[in-house]
Design a protein around this motif. Structure first.
Motif, PDB file in Angstrom:
ATOM      1  N   ALA A 183      37.087 -89.404 -62.043  1.00 27.63           N
ATOM      2  CA  ALA A 183      37.128 -90.202 -63.271  1.00 27.63           C
ATOM      3  C   ALA A 183      37.865 -89.384 -64.320  1.00 27.63           C
ATOM      4  CB  ALA A 183      35.704 -90.542 -63.748  1.00 27.63           C
ATOM      5  N   GLY A 184      38.225 -90.050 -65.432  1.00 29.42           N
ATOM      6  CA  GLY A 184      38.844 -89.310 -66.516  1.00 29.42           C
ATOM      7  C   GLY A 184      40.352 -89.165 -66.378  1.00 29.42           C
ATOM      8  N   PRO A 185      40.949 -88.304 -67.194  1.00 28.13           N
ATOM      9  CA  PRO A 185      42.415 -88.256 -67.320  1.00 28.13           C
ATOM     10  C   PRO A 185      43.141 -87.648 -66.132  1.00 28.13           C
ATOM     11  CG  PRO A 185      41.407 -86.510 -68.622  1.00 28.13           C
ATOM     12  CD  PRO A 185      40.284 -87.378 -68.135  1.00 28.13           C
ATOM     13  N   TYR A 186      42.435 -86.978 -65.225  1.00 24.65           N
ATOM     14  CA  TYR A 186      43.137 -86.306 -64.127  1.00 24.65           C
ATOM     15  C   TYR A 186      43.247 -87.149 -62.861  1.00 24.65           C
ATOM     16  CZ  TYR A 186      42.678 -82.283 -67.150  1.00 24.65           C
ATOM     17  OH  TYR A 186      42.763 -81.435 -68.226  1.00 24.65           O
ATOM     18  N   VAL A 187      42.606 -88.310 -62.866  1.00 24.29           N
ATOM     19  CA  VAL A 187      42.737 -89.209 -61.720  1.00 24.29           C
ATOM     20  C   VAL A 187      44.189 -89.665 -61.603  1.00 24.29           C
ATOM     21  CG1 VAL A 187      42.079 -91.445 -60.755  1.00 24.29           C
ATOM     22  CG2 VAL A 187      40.346 -89.991 -61.815  1.00 24.29           C
ATOM     23  N   GLY A 188      44.794 -89.498 -60.435  1.00 24.69           N
ATOM     24  CA  GLY A 188      46.178 -89.886 -60.228  1.00 24.69           C
ATOM     25  C   GLY A 188      47.173 -88.835 -60.676  1.00 24.69           C
ATOM     26  N   ARG A 189      46.693 -87.773 -61.295  1.00 20.83           N
ATOM     27  CA  ARG A 189      47.593 -86.714 -61.750  1.00 20.83           C
ATOM     28  C   ARG A 189      47.350 -85.415 -60.996  1.00 20.83           C
ATOM     29  NH1 ARG A 189      50.138 -88.423 -66.269  1.00 20.83           N
ATOM     30  NH2 ARG A 189      49.267 -90.311 -67.224  1.00 20.83           N
ATOM     31  N   ILE A 190      46.098 -85.154 -60.669  1.00 20.53           N
ATOM     32  CA  ILE A 190      45.762 -83.999 -59.841  1.00 20.53           C
ATOM     33  C   ILE A 190      45.135 -84.529 -58.559  1.00 20.53           C
ATOM     34  CG2 ILE A 190      44.245 -82.003 -59.593  1.00 20.53           C
ATOM     35  CD1 ILE A 190      44.575 -81.427 -62.528  1.00 20.53           C
ATOM     36  N   ARG A 191      45.761 -84.205 -57.448  1.00 20.46           N
ATOM     37  CA  ARG A 191      45.241 -84.674 -56.168  1.00 20.46           C
ATOM     38  C   ARG A 191      43.992 -83.895 -55.757  1.00 20.46           C
ATOM     39  NH1 ARG A 191      51.161 -83.928 -53.496  1.00 20.46           N
ATOM     40  NH2 ARG A 191      52.166 -85.804 -54.278  1.00 20.46           N
ATOM     41  N   ARG A 192      44.056 -82.586 -56.010  1.00 16.54           N
ATOM     42  CA  ARG A 192      42.972 -81.713 -55.581  1.00 16.54           C
ATOM     43  C   ARG A 192      42.981 -80.470 -56.455  1.00 16.54           C
ATOM     44  NH1 ARG A 192      42.909 -78.594 -49.731  1.00 16.54           N
ATOM     45  NH2 ARG A 192      41.148 -77.211 -50.132  1.00 16.54           N
ATOM     46  N   LEU A 193      41.800 -79.983 -56.757  1.00 16.09           N
ATOM     47  CA  LEU A 193      41.668 -78.752 -57.531  1.00 16.09           C
ATOM     48  C   LEU A 193      40.868 -77.758 -56.701  1.00 16.09           C
ATOM     49  CD1 LEU A 193      42.010 -77.240 -60.301  1.00 16.09           C
ATOM     50  CD2 LEU A 193      39.724 -78.106 -60.855  1.00 16.09           C
ATOM     51  N   THR A 194      41.428 -76.579 -56.497  1.00 18.82           N
ATOM     52  CA  THR A 194      40.720 -75.502 -55.820  1.00 18.82           C
ATOM     53  C   THR A 194      40.290 -74.490 -56.863  1.00 18.82           C
ATOM     54  OG1 THR A 194      42.014 -75.791 -53.799  1.00 18.82           O
ATOM     55  CG2 THR A 194      40.863 -73.710 -54.070  1.00 18.82           C
ATOM     56  N   LEU A 195      39.003 -74.220 -56.911  1.00 17.17           N
ATOM     57  CA  LEU A 195      38.462 -73.262 -57.876  1.00 17.17           C
ATOM     58  C   LEU A 195      37.868 -72.091 -57.112  1.00 17.17           C
ATOM     59  CD1 LEU A 195      37.809 -72.945 -61.021  1.00 17.17           C
ATOM     60  CD2 LEU A 195      35.484 -73.557 -60.350  1.00 17.17           C
ATOM     61  N   VAL A 196      38.327 -70.892 -57.423  1.00 16.90           N
ATOM     62  CA  VAL A 196      37.785 -69.675 -56.816  1.00 16.90           C
ATOM     63  C   VAL A 196      37.014 -68.920 -57.881  1.00 16.90           C
ATOM     64  CG1 VAL A 196      38.328 -67.461 -55.739  1.00 16.90           C
ATOM     65  CG2 VAL A 196      39.585 -69.520 -55.070  1.00 16.90           C
ATOM     66  N   ALA A 197      35.739 -68.654 -57.601  1.00 13.75           N
ATOM     67  CA  ALA A 197      34.869 -67.957 -58.548  1.00 13.75           C
ATOM     68  C   ALA A 197      34.735 -66.502 -58.122  1.00 13.75           C
ATOM     69  CB  ALA A 197      33.492 -68.623 -58.593  1.00 13.75           C
ATOM     70  N   ALA A 198      35.118 -65.587 -59.018  1.00  7.52           N
ATOM     71  CA  ALA A 198      35.070 -64.159 -58.724  1.00  7.52           C
ATOM     72  C   ALA A 198      34.375 -63.428 -59.862  1.00  7.52           C
ATOM     73  CB  ALA A 198      36.482 -63.604 -58.528  1.00  7.52           C
ATOM     74  N   PRO A 199      33.214 -62.813 -59.620  1.00  4.86           N
ATOM     75  CA  PRO A 199      32.548 -62.046 -60.672  1.00  4.86           C
ATOM     76  C   PRO A 199      33.459 -60.941 -61.196  1.00  4.86           C
ATOM     77  CG  PRO A 199      31.082 -62.371 -58.810  1.00  4.86           C
ATOM     78  CD  PRO A 199      32.430 -62.822 -58.366  1.00  4.86           C
ATOM     79  N   ALA A 200      33.421 -60.756 -62.499  1.00  8.82           N
ATOM     80  CA  ALA A 200      34.226 -59.736 -63.164  1.00  8.82           C
ATOM     81  C   ALA A 200      33.306 -58.957 -64.097  1.00  8.82           C
ATOM     82  CB  ALA A 200      35.375 -60.382 -63.951  1.00  8.82           C
ATOM     83  N   PRO A 201      33.704 -57.757 -64.519  1.00 11.82           N
ATOM     84  CA  PRO A 201      32.858 -56.997 -65.442  1.00 11.82           C
ATOM     85  C   PRO A 201      32.525 -57.798 -66.695  1.00 11.82           C
ATOM     86  CG  PRO A 201      34.615 -55.614 -64.577  1.00 11.82           C
ATOM     87  CD  PRO A 201      34.912 -57.016 -64.126  1.00 11.82           C
ATOM     88  N   GLY A 202      31.246 -58.044 -66.898  1.00  8.53           N
ATOM     89  CA  GLY A 202      30.805 -58.768 -68.080  1.00  8.53           C
ATOM     90  C   GLY A 202      31.006 -60.264 -68.037  1.00  8.53           C
ATOM     91  N   GLY A 203      31.386 -60.801 -66.884  1.00  6.27           N
ATOM     92  CA  GLY A 203      31.610 -62.243 -66.844  1.00  6.27           C
ATOM     93  C   GLY A 203      31.987 -62.739 -65.467  1.00  6.27           C
ATOM     94  N   LEU A 204      32.734 -63.834 -65.455  1.00  2.00           N
ATOM     95  CA  LEU A 204      33.159 -64.493 -64.221  1.00  2.00           C
ATOM     96  C   LEU A 204      34.585 -64.975 -64.424  1.00  2.00           C
ATOM     97  CD1 LEU A 204      32.161 -65.843 -61.430  1.00  2.00           C
ATOM     98  CD2 LEU A 204      31.896 -67.916 -62.806  1.00  2.00           C
ATOM     99  N   THR A 205      35.445 -64.701 -63.446  1.00  2.00           N
ATOM    100  CA  THR A 205      36.819 -65.198 -63.498  1.00  2.00           C
ATOM    101  C   THR A 205      36.942 -66.395 -62.574  1.00  2.00           C
ATOM    102  OG1 THR A 205      37.676 -62.982 -63.932  1.00  2.00           O
ATOM    103  CG2 THR A 205      39.246 -64.634 -63.188  1.00  2.00           C
ATOM    104  N   CYS A 206      37.422 -67.511 -63.131  1.00  2.00           N
ATOM    105  CA  CYS A 206      37.659 -68.718 -62.348  1.00  2.00           C
ATOM    106  C   CYS A 206      39.158 -68.902 -62.183  1.00  2.00           C
ATOM    107  CB  CYS A 206      37.054 -69.940 -63.042  1.00  2.00           C
ATOM    108  SG  CYS A 206      35.255 -69.971 -63.023  1.00  2.00           S
TER     109      CYS A 206
END
Length: 259
Positions: free
Chosen positions: A182-205
């Motif tokens: 739903a929303g503005p990315y329908v038809g514009r982004i086919r697929r989104l791959t998100l990789v979550a990697a812990p980083a010092p003091g936070g998280l890098t996506c």
């Protein structure tokens, strides 16, 4: 120790239990392993327990140990006797959250010379940490459904460019397959791959969007857009805006294919 016991027939059994219903990456959790003697007495070199998962690599899948502990050494398991051994496991911050595509198990092994080692395994639920929870909630707010998740060897993820800087210190990262519903990315982004990697003091996506230019300028084919979002203590509403800036707002402006 009898011959059958050496072959695993009538041998001792081990049952590992995590003494908490669920765990979160970064916690230290209590564990208990119950050892029950078989038909013969047996001598064991060590009783170990570990958390493990299965991660994708360039060559297929491999089991990865997340944490391990030795609960006892040089022990004798009497026939028919039942003993409990307690200990702790430090769950690393890079432990993957359990959901479809990701499993974590607690495994115990009674190591013995010249005999089949009795083992026991049980599934463990690992909760999404607060930072990853907010990042995924921000995507859902944008109409992007988070589907399967798979642990991936960090070097493999870096080589695939889905997480270019994640292999510096992490054994594995977790990759989420997402699709706009739903929303503005329908038809514009086919697929989104998100990789979550812990980083010092936070998280890098690390986000990799398979963009459909045909929906933007009538072009054919496709290209990827790469973006990075750093998650610390932002609110979900703030992270939503950061993902919007990283991915493009979904307007008719063609997103940049650069990283």
């Amino acid at each position: 120790m009898g011959l059958l016991s050496r072959l695993g027939i009538g041998a001792a059994s081990v049952e590992p239990v995590l003494r908490a219903p669920r765990v979160t990456a970064g916690e230290t959790v209590p564990v208990r392993v119950t050892v029950e003697g078989g038909s013969d007495g047996q001598c064991a070199d060590a009783l170990t327990v570990r958390l493990a998962t299965v991660a994708g690599t360039d060559d297929g899948m491999r089991e990865v140990t997340l944490a391990t502990a030795t609960l006892a050494t040089d022990l004798t398991v009497e026939a028919g006797a039942r003993r409990a051994f307690d200990g702790e496991l430090a769950v690393p911050v890079w432990a993957p959250a359990t959901r479809e595509g990701t499993e974590v198990v607690l495994a115990a092994t009674l190591a013995m010379d010249w005999a089949r080692a009795p083992t026991g395994r049980t599934a463990v639920e690992v909760d999404v940490g607060p930072r990853l929870d907010r990042a995924l909630a921000a995507l859902v707010d944008l109409g992007i459904a988070v589907n399967r998740a798979q642990p991936v060897d960090a070097t493999t993820a870096a080589r695939e460019a889905t997480a270019p800087a994640a292999d510096r210190e992490l054994p594995i990262v977790q990759r989420f397959d997402c699709h706009p519903r739903a929303g503005p990315y329908v038809g514009r982004i086919r697929r989104l791959t998100l990789v979550a990697a812990p980083a010092p003091g936070g998280l890098t996506c690390y986000a990799s969007a398979d963009v459909d230019p045909d929906a933007v300028h009538g072009r054919t084919g496709g290209f990827e857009r790469f973006a990075t979002v750093e998650v610390t203590d932002q609110r979900v509403s703030t992270l939503r805006k950061e993902f919007e800036r990283a991915l493009g707002t979904g307007s008719t402006t063609e997103p940049s294919p650069g990283r």
